[in-house]
Enzyme design. Structure first.
Site, PDB file in Angstrom:
ATOM      1  N   CYS A 324      46.872  43.497  49.514  1.00 23.01           N
ATOM      2  CA  CYS A 324      46.876  42.677  48.303  1.00 23.01           C
ATOM      3  C   CYS A 324      45.800  41.600  48.359  1.00 23.01           C
ATOM      4  O   CYS A 324      45.941  40.566  47.710  1.00 23.01           O
ATOM      5  CB  CYS A 324      48.232  41.999  48.149  1.00 23.01           C
ATOM      6  SG  CYS A 324      49.470  43.084  47.456  1.00 23.01           S
ATOM      7  N   ASP A 325      44.773  41.798  49.136  1.00 28.26           N
ATOM      8  CA  ASP A 325      43.715  40.803  49.235  1.00 28.26           C
ATOM      9  C   ASP A 325      42.519  41.299  48.443  1.00 28.26           C
ATOM     10  O   ASP A 325      42.006  42.378  48.683  1.00 28.26           O
ATOM     11  CB  ASP A 325      43.330  40.582  50.700  1.00 28.26           C
ATOM     12  CG  ASP A 325      42.511  39.324  50.859  1.00 28.26           C
ATOM     13  OD1 ASP A 325      41.424  39.246  50.258  1.00 28.26           O
ATOM     14  OD2 ASP A 325      42.967  38.409  51.560  1.00 28.26           O
TER      15      ASP A 325
END
Lengths: 376, 376
Positions: A324-325
């Site tokens: 999720c980066d």
């Protein structure tokens, strides 16, 4: 991709990305370095891949080891290397780590300033030190910052300081930049080194060693010169600058030793577009920048990709990791070509990933496991 | 720096860098979010810091959890969260991970394309999905790439696809960019969200949720607006775009919840210059980009530094980590101001490092241990 890796992957049952390294390739790379530079000792850069099986195989072949930390020294010793085959090659060491290395028998240390010399003089009496000098890194795909080394003029002072404090002022080191494809890149650094040798002699002490560093490339997308070409160019440069008095030399290959020996098997998690009329597909793998592919940082290292649909029509895709980066995007400025028929669930092989992947992997970023590694 | 952290560090005996997080600060940050947005459910972004003590403390306060992977879901459950308080917020999921989350009771999933909707429809019948839309991230210090989300027009199709496949087309999410200091940044995304709500209604199904995402800042070098200011601006924007029909809302603070609650204690390993007449000192710490400070990438996040000599004359320094990697330089383009009297062996506190440090840390890069973490 070797037959042994192909066979291993065919039988593998575990889920998740993994790197597989073929020891036969590592051994043959070691032999190529030894052949290309017959009078040079090989210090494998442990940081490239410290897997115990790799270290043992190299120790058995007679390799020495360039270590970045006490833990790496312990690993090299555990693999069967004697302390005289170990260099503590990090110029940034805690004094207590120097002391620990000295207790373990290590006698060869890198420095690039007087403060580091003083640490070594305090806790490693009589040890050999070599001073790292700055080098411009032109021609390297991953050029080095100014983090390590000092200007050549300062190196003479640093080495004299070591000599005065009772250490053995032993030599000079430099690094021509990682993934260095210009075989002549060592020439100008060797010119500086020979000048330092002369100046030290004038100041009343003599040096013995030139540490030629690493930088030897792995083959990624483009061909790279063979070890022989490096050996010949380096020998010519040594002769040019040192004449008949060629010093002891060592090299520190890491990427060049293990990079091409391994590959990562990953899985396509998602393929999508950002808009219905978007030209660009986004391909998301189950490995990314934080799972071991840190060297895709700024798209520096471009790994070859192999898919089950190679040969089909290709189209440019953005390649990204599973976290999720938002920074976990590997290739976007220069997209990768992938088959239009590539589908979710397909396996993708990321070649030449034997170096700088396993230990770069994050502990548990986003809850993902670190990269699994098999050395066969 | 809180009294509790000061006391803890005074008594700590282990060697090596560590991060210490004060749970009282985490609790008070939670309370501030809950107060500032009283009608909004808080989903803590577990990836920011998944320490079990943090998850348990937040679970006890009633927090919900935004999870990026099955492992994070398992951690949230272990901390006492019921599955209805968990969102699987990663838009990139393996189908078998969706199935596993569904088995564990999770019913809320993020998507940003039809392929992801189809995975969920196959293995998580009847689940709720929200579609992430792209957002420009203006005003954020760590602006997001285009990695997550689709254009708003496509979101309507994605949600309709979910509705047709028997899923609950539940809402819209977006992310205004990490470390977002403009409290008005939510406004334009909420305008898009309300438009999507209207179009879905026209297509015969209605949405319930707006996931306002994260982006809430931690205080680094500059002051940041308080949670109240965000709450007020977001409420105004919700009223402006949704009138009397304000939807359910959730927020996903990560950095804003734990960033300022922790700090790293590091040690100065070396201070040197590259040339005798160099103006710039290089300060090397025992932690760097690969030991937990990955967010210094491109010098994006600038952490406040505290030394034992603050108040003495200051000078600009390059700040680097301890590894043999030339990319392991944290601040060079914009050097940091540090006391001239700073010495090797001094402790340096790196403040506001409670978020995105522990799990970002490399497994064993250069043989260094991952960042040690204490939650007190």
């Amino acid at each position: 991709m070797t037959d042994r890796i192909r066979e291993f992957l065919r039988n593998r049952r575990e889920d998740g990305p993994c790197v597989v390294v073929d020891l036969d390739v590592v051994r043959s790379n070691y032999a190529a370095f030894a052949r290309a530079l017959p009078d040079t000792r090989v210090f494998y850069a442990v940081k490239a891949n410290p897997d115990p099986a790799i270290l043992s195989a190299l120790a058995e072949l007679g390799s020495c080891f360039d270590c970045a930390s006490v833990n790496e020294i312990l690993m090299a010793l555990a693999a069967g290397a004697t302390p005289d085959r170990i260099s503590f090659g990090n110029t940034i060491k805690k004094e207590r780590d120097v002391a620990r290395a000295f207790e373990l028998g290590v006698r060869l240390f890198a420095v690039d300033c007087e403060a580091e010399v003083e640490k070594i003089a305090r806790v490693a009496a009589g040890a050999k030190v070599f001073c790292r000098i700055l080098c411009d890194g032109a021609g390297a795909e991953w050029p080095l910052s100014r983090k390590f080394g000092c200007v050549p003029e300062m190196a003479v002072d640093v080495l004299e300081h070591a000599h005065r404090l009772g250490l053995e002022a032993y030599g000079v080191s430099f690094h021509v930049g990682s993934q260095q494809k210009n075989v002549e890149a060592w020439d100008s650094a060797l010119a500086s080194a020979s000048q330092i040798f002369r100046e030290c002699m004038e100041r009343g002490f003599s040096l013995s060693l030139v540490n030629l560093g690493g930088g030897f490339p792995a083959k990624y997308l483009q061909d790279v010169p063979a070890a022989e070409a490096y050996g010949e160019a380096i020998f010519r440069a040594l002769s040019r600058h040192f004449g008949n008095a060629i010093p002891q030399t060592i090299i520190e290959p890491g990427r060049g030793m293990v990079g091409a020996a391994g590959l990562i098997e990953a899985e396509v998690v998602l393929i999508s577009k950002k808009a219905a009329d978007d030209d660009m597909r986004w391909v998301y793998l189950d490995i990314g920048k934080f799972g071991g592919l840190a060297e895709t940082m700024e798209e520096a290292i471009r790994y070859p990709l192999v898919t089950p649909h190679d040969g089909d029509a290709m189209e440019p895709c953005v390649l990204a990791g599973p976290t999720c980066d938002s920074a976990d995007v590997m290739y976007e400025k220069t997209p990768v070509m992938l088959p239009v028929s590539l589908a979710i669930g397909d396996k993708v092989l990321i070649e030449a990933t034997g170096a700088y992947t396993t230990t770069y992997s994050a502990v548990a970023f986003n809850g993902f496991e670190p990269l699994r590694s098999y050395v066969i």
